[in-house]
Design a protein around this motif. Structure first.
Motif, mmCIF file in Angstrom:
data_model
loop_
_atom_site.group_PDB
_atom_site.id
_atom_site.type_symbol
_atom_site.label_atom_id
_atom_site.label_comp_id
_atom_site.label_asym_id
_atom_site.label_seq_id
_atom_site.Cartn_x
_atom_site.Cartn_y
_atom_site.Cartn_z
ATOM 1 N N VAL A 101 0.859 -1.200 -0.099
ATOM 2 C CA VAL A 101 0.195 -0.150 0.034
ATOM 3 C C VAL A 101 0.891 1.259 0.018
ATOM 4 O O VAL A 101 1.802 1.084 0.680
ATOM 5 C CB VAL A 101 -0.943 -0.127 1.305
ATOM 6 C CG1 VAL A 101 -1.665 1.407 1.321
ATOM 7 C CG2 VAL A 101 -1.818 -1.194 1.064
ATOM 8 N N ASP A 110 -4.133 -2.272 -11.175
ATOM 9 C CA ASP A 110 -4.477 -2.729 -10.044
ATOM 10 C C ASP A 110 -3.667 -3.700 -9.454
ATOM 11 O O ASP A 110 -3.596 -4.160 -8.433
ATOM 12 C CB ASP A 110 -5.921 -2.651 -9.898
ATOM 13 C CG ASP A 110 -6.836 -1.724 -10.080
ATOM 14 O OD1 ASP A 110 -6.215 -0.440 -9.769
ATOM 15 O OD2 ASP A 110 -8.159 -1.558 -10.200
ATOM 16 N N CYS A 113 -0.663 -3.987 -7.252
ATOM 17 C CA CYS A 113 -0.634 -3.612 -5.777
ATOM 18 C C CYS A 113 -0.969 -5.132 -5.047
ATOM 19 O O CYS A 113 -1.950 -5.877 -5.377
ATOM 20 C CB CYS A 113 -1.778 -2.639 -5.367
ATOM 21 S SG CYS A 113 -1.578 -1.118 -6.363
ATOM 22 N N GLY A 115 -2.722 -7.206 -2.439
ATOM 23 C CA GLY A 115 -4.096 -7.218 -1.743
ATOM 24 C C GLY A 115 -4.134 -7.454 -0.308
ATOM 25 O O GLY A 115 -3.212 -7.710 0.284
ATOM 26 N N TRP A 119 -8.860 -10.036 1.214
ATOM 27 C CA TRP A 119 -9.165 -9.686 -0.131
ATOM 28 C C TRP A 119 -10.123 -10.854 -0.728
ATOM 29 O O TRP A 119 -10.913 -10.034 -1.745
ATOM 30 C CB TRP A 119 -7.707 -9.908 -1.001
ATOM 31 C CG TRP A 119 -7.323 -11.634 -0.970
ATOM 32 C CD1 TRP A 119 -6.531 -12.348 -0.231
ATOM 33 C CD2 TRP A 119 -7.901 -12.513 -2.073
ATOM 34 N NE1 TRP A 119 -6.357 -13.425 -0.292
ATOM 35 C CE2 TRP A 119 -7.244 -13.712 -1.584
ATOM 36 C CE3 TRP A 119 -8.624 -12.539 -3.103
ATOM 37 C CZ2 TRP A 119 -7.213 -14.776 -2.401
ATOM 38 C CZ3 TRP A 119 -8.583 -13.755 -3.783
ATOM 39 C CH2 TRP A 119 -8.064 -14.790 -3.376
ATOM 40 N N ASN A 131 -11.893 -3.373 -8.710
ATOM 41 C CA ASN A 131 -10.578 -3.730 -8.242
ATOM 42 C C ASN A 131 -10.057 -5.072 -8.574
ATOM 43 O O ASN A 131 -10.563 -6.031 -9.416
ATOM 44 C CB ASN A 131 -10.626 -3.751 -6.834
ATOM 45 C CG ASN A 131 -11.544 -4.728 -6.269
ATOM 46 O OD1 ASN A 131 -11.245 -5.595 -6.423
ATOM 47 N ND2 ASN A 131 -12.904 -4.155 -5.640
ATOM 48 N N SER A 135 -7.521 -4.817 -4.353
ATOM 49 C CA SER A 135 -6.509 -3.551 -4.598
ATOM 50 C C SER A 135 -7.098 -2.444 -5.688
ATOM 51 O O SER A 135 -7.410 -3.047 -6.677
ATOM 52 C CB SER A 135 -5.224 -4.099 -4.671
ATOM 53 O OG SER A 135 -4.734 -4.765 -3.158
ATOM 54 N N CYS A 142 -0.958 2.716 -4.883
ATOM 55 C CA CYS A 142 -1.553 1.504 -4.251
ATOM 56 C C CYS A 142 -2.404 1.693 -3.073
ATOM 57 O O CYS A 142 -1.964 2.421 -1.997
ATOM 58 C CB CYS A 142 -0.542 0.425 -4.002
ATOM 59 S SG CYS A 142 0.130 0.015 -5.614
ATOM 60 N N TRP A 144 -6.134 -0.030 -0.633
ATOM 61 C CA TRP A 144 -7.278 -1.163 -0.804
ATOM 62 C C TRP A 144 -8.724 -0.650 -1.022
ATOM 63 O O TRP A 144 -8.846 0.628 -0.593
ATOM 64 C CB TRP A 144 -7.065 -1.833 0.591
ATOM 65 C CG TRP A 144 -6.097 -2.789 0.772
ATOM 66 C CD1 TRP A 144 -5.033 -2.949 -0.333
ATOM 67 C CD2 TRP A 144 -5.196 -2.953 1.959
ATOM 68 N NE1 TRP A 144 -3.693 -3.840 0.298
ATOM 69 C CE2 TRP A 144 -3.988 -3.669 1.594
ATOM 70 C CE3 TRP A 144 -5.542 -3.016 3.423
ATOM 71 C CZ2 TRP A 144 -3.193 -4.042 2.692
ATOM 72 C CZ3 TRP A 144 -4.829 -3.499 4.308
ATOM 73 C CH2 TRP A 144 -3.652 -4.222 4.067
#
Length: 360
Positions: A101, A110, A113, A115, A119, A131, A135, A142, A144
Motif C-alpha cells: 500500500v 490494480d 498492488c 491485496g 481480499w 478492483n 486492491s 496502491c 485497498w
C-alpha cells in the motif's frame, strides 16, 4: 520499472500506434516512453517485441501480460507470463513482486498492488474492473478498496476518447476505493450506496446496474439479455413464411405468363404455316382447272385424275408439322382436298401398258 505520472488531459484525437519501429539493438530513449493520448496505452520507440533498456538500446521483452500478445508471428518465441504474487509492468521488461500500500503504480494497474488480508471479501468478481483482489491503483498509488458507507474516499476520473454514431466524444471513467456495493461521490468525496432501478443518477458508477440512462435515472444493465413478447416471434414467423410463399407465387405467376406467351407464338406460327399450305392448294386447284379447260382434254386419261367425283383423302387436310402424329389438341383445323399428289399425277399421265404377246 519506470513509473509514469498521471496527468488529467482532454484530447480531441489520438493515435492508434501501439509501439515504435526500432528493432532489438537499435538506439532508443526512455524519455520517449509515454501513455498515448486518449487511450493511455503505453508507447516506446522500440517495436512490440522489445523495450527500451537502461543503456539506451532496445532489448527483447522479458515478460508478457496477455495470452496472445500483439506483434508476434506464429512460431515466434513468447516471453513468459508472471507467476502469482508478481506482475509484468507496462514496459514488459521483467516480472516484479506486487507492491505494498502507498507504493507507486501505473495507471489502471490494480494487479501491481498487494491485496489486503480479507481480499476474498473485497475482490470484484463481476468483471467490471472495480478492483483486483481488493486492491486499486488510484492516482498512481496502491490502496485497498475497503472504504465503508459514509467514510471519506478517493476518486480518480480518467477521460478516454470514444467514437459513436454521432462522432467523437469523451468517456470519463470514474473509480474509487470504496467497498463493493458503494461508490465514491466525486463532489462530497464520501462512500455512498449504489442506487436501484429508477433512482436519479449522474454517472454509471452510482447505479447497481452500472447503467445511468440519458434521462438521468438508473436503467437495466446492458449486460442483461433482452426478452421479447410471444407476439413478436409470431409476427416474425408470419413475415418469414409470407415472404417465402409470396416469392413462390410471384415465380409461378411469372413463369405462367411466359408459358402463355410462348404458346401464343407457337399458335401464330401454326396459323401462318396453315395459311401458306392453303395458298399452295389453291394454286394447284387453279392450275388443274386451267389444264381441264384446254381443248381436247375432256376425255383424256388425265381428266380422270382431276375429276371432282373422285374420293377425297384426309392427307391434304393435315397441317404441315414435322414428325407430327394425330393428337388431341386445341389447335384443330378443318380443311378439304382431293388427296392427289404430283407423284400420282405423273403415274396417271402415262399411257396404259399393252399386254405382251407370249406366242412364239
Amino acid at each position: 520499472m519506470h513509473l509514469l505520472p498521471f496527468t488529467f488531459l482532454f484530447f480531441s484525437s489520438y493515435s492508434l500506434v501501439r509501439a515504435g519501429s526500432a528493432n532489438v539493438g537499435d538506439a532508443c530513449s526512455q524519455g520517449q516512453n509515454r501513455l498515448q493520448a486518449g487511450t493511455y496505452q503505453f508507447w516506446s520507440e522500440c517495436n512490440s517485441q522489445s523495450y527500451c533498456g537502461p543503456d539506451g538500446k532496445c532489448v527483447k521483452k522479458g515478460c508478457r501480460r496477455d495470452d496472445f500478445p500483439f506483434g508476434y508471428q506464429p512460431g515466434d518465441h513468447l516471453p513468459p507470463k508472471c507467476p502469482k504474487g508478481q506482475f509484468c509492468p507496462d514496459e514488459e521488461d521483467q516480472c516484479q513482486t506486487v507492491l505494498p500500500v502507498d507504493s507507486d503504480c501505473q495507471l489502471n494497474r490494480d494487479d501491481q498492488c498487494e491485496g489486503p488480508p480479507n481480499w476474498k471479501d473485497l475482490a470484484d468478481i463481476s468483471g467490471r474492473g472495480i478492483n483486483v483482489n481488493g486492491s486499486v491503483c488510484l492516482n498512481n498509488k496502491c490502496m485497498w478498496a475497503n472504504r465503508t458507507l459514509g467514510v471519506d474516499c478517493l476518486v480518480e476520473n480518467t477521460p478516454y476518447i470514444a467514437y459513436g454514431t454521432d462522432g467523437e466524444f469523451v468517456d470519463i471513467v470514474s473509480r474509487g476505493n470504496c467497498a463493493l456495493g458503494l461508490y465514491c461521490d466525486a463532489a462530497q468525496k464520501v462512500c455512498m450506496a449504489e442506487k436501484n432501478l429508477g433512482e436519479a443518477c449522474t454517472a454509471d458508477k452510482e447505479c447497481q446496474s452500472w447503467n445511468c440512462l440519458a434521462s438521468g435515472v438508473c436503467g437495466v444493465s446492458e449486460a442483461v439479455p433482452r426478452h421479447f413478447a410471444i407476439w413478436v416471434y409470431v409476427v416474425v414467423a408470419l413475415g418469414i413464411f409470407g415472404g417465402m410463399f409470396g416469392t413462390l407465387f410471384a415465380l409461378f405467376w411469372t413463369h405462367r405468363k411466359q408459358r402463355d406467351e410462348e404458346r401464343e407464338k407457337r399458335l401464330q406460327y401454326w396459323r401462318e404455316q396453315n395459311a401458306f399450305h392453303q395458298n399452295l392448294l389453291q394454286m394447284r386447284e387453279t392450275a388443274r382447272a386451267s389444264i381441264l379447260s384446254l381443248p381436247g382434254n375432256g376425255n383424256s386419261a388425265r381428266s380422270t385424275m382431276y375429276s371432282r367425283d373422285g374420293a377425297y383423302t384426309d392427307d391434304a387436310q393435315a397441317p404441315i408439322l414435322a414428325n407430327a402424329a394425330p393428337k388431341a389438341s386445341g389447335l384443330r383445323h378443318y380443311m378439304a382436298d382431293d388427296g392427289s399428289s404430283e407423284f400420282d399425277d405423273g403415274l396417271m399421265m402415262q399411257p396404259p401398258r399393252q399386254p405382251h404377246d407370249n406366242r412364239f
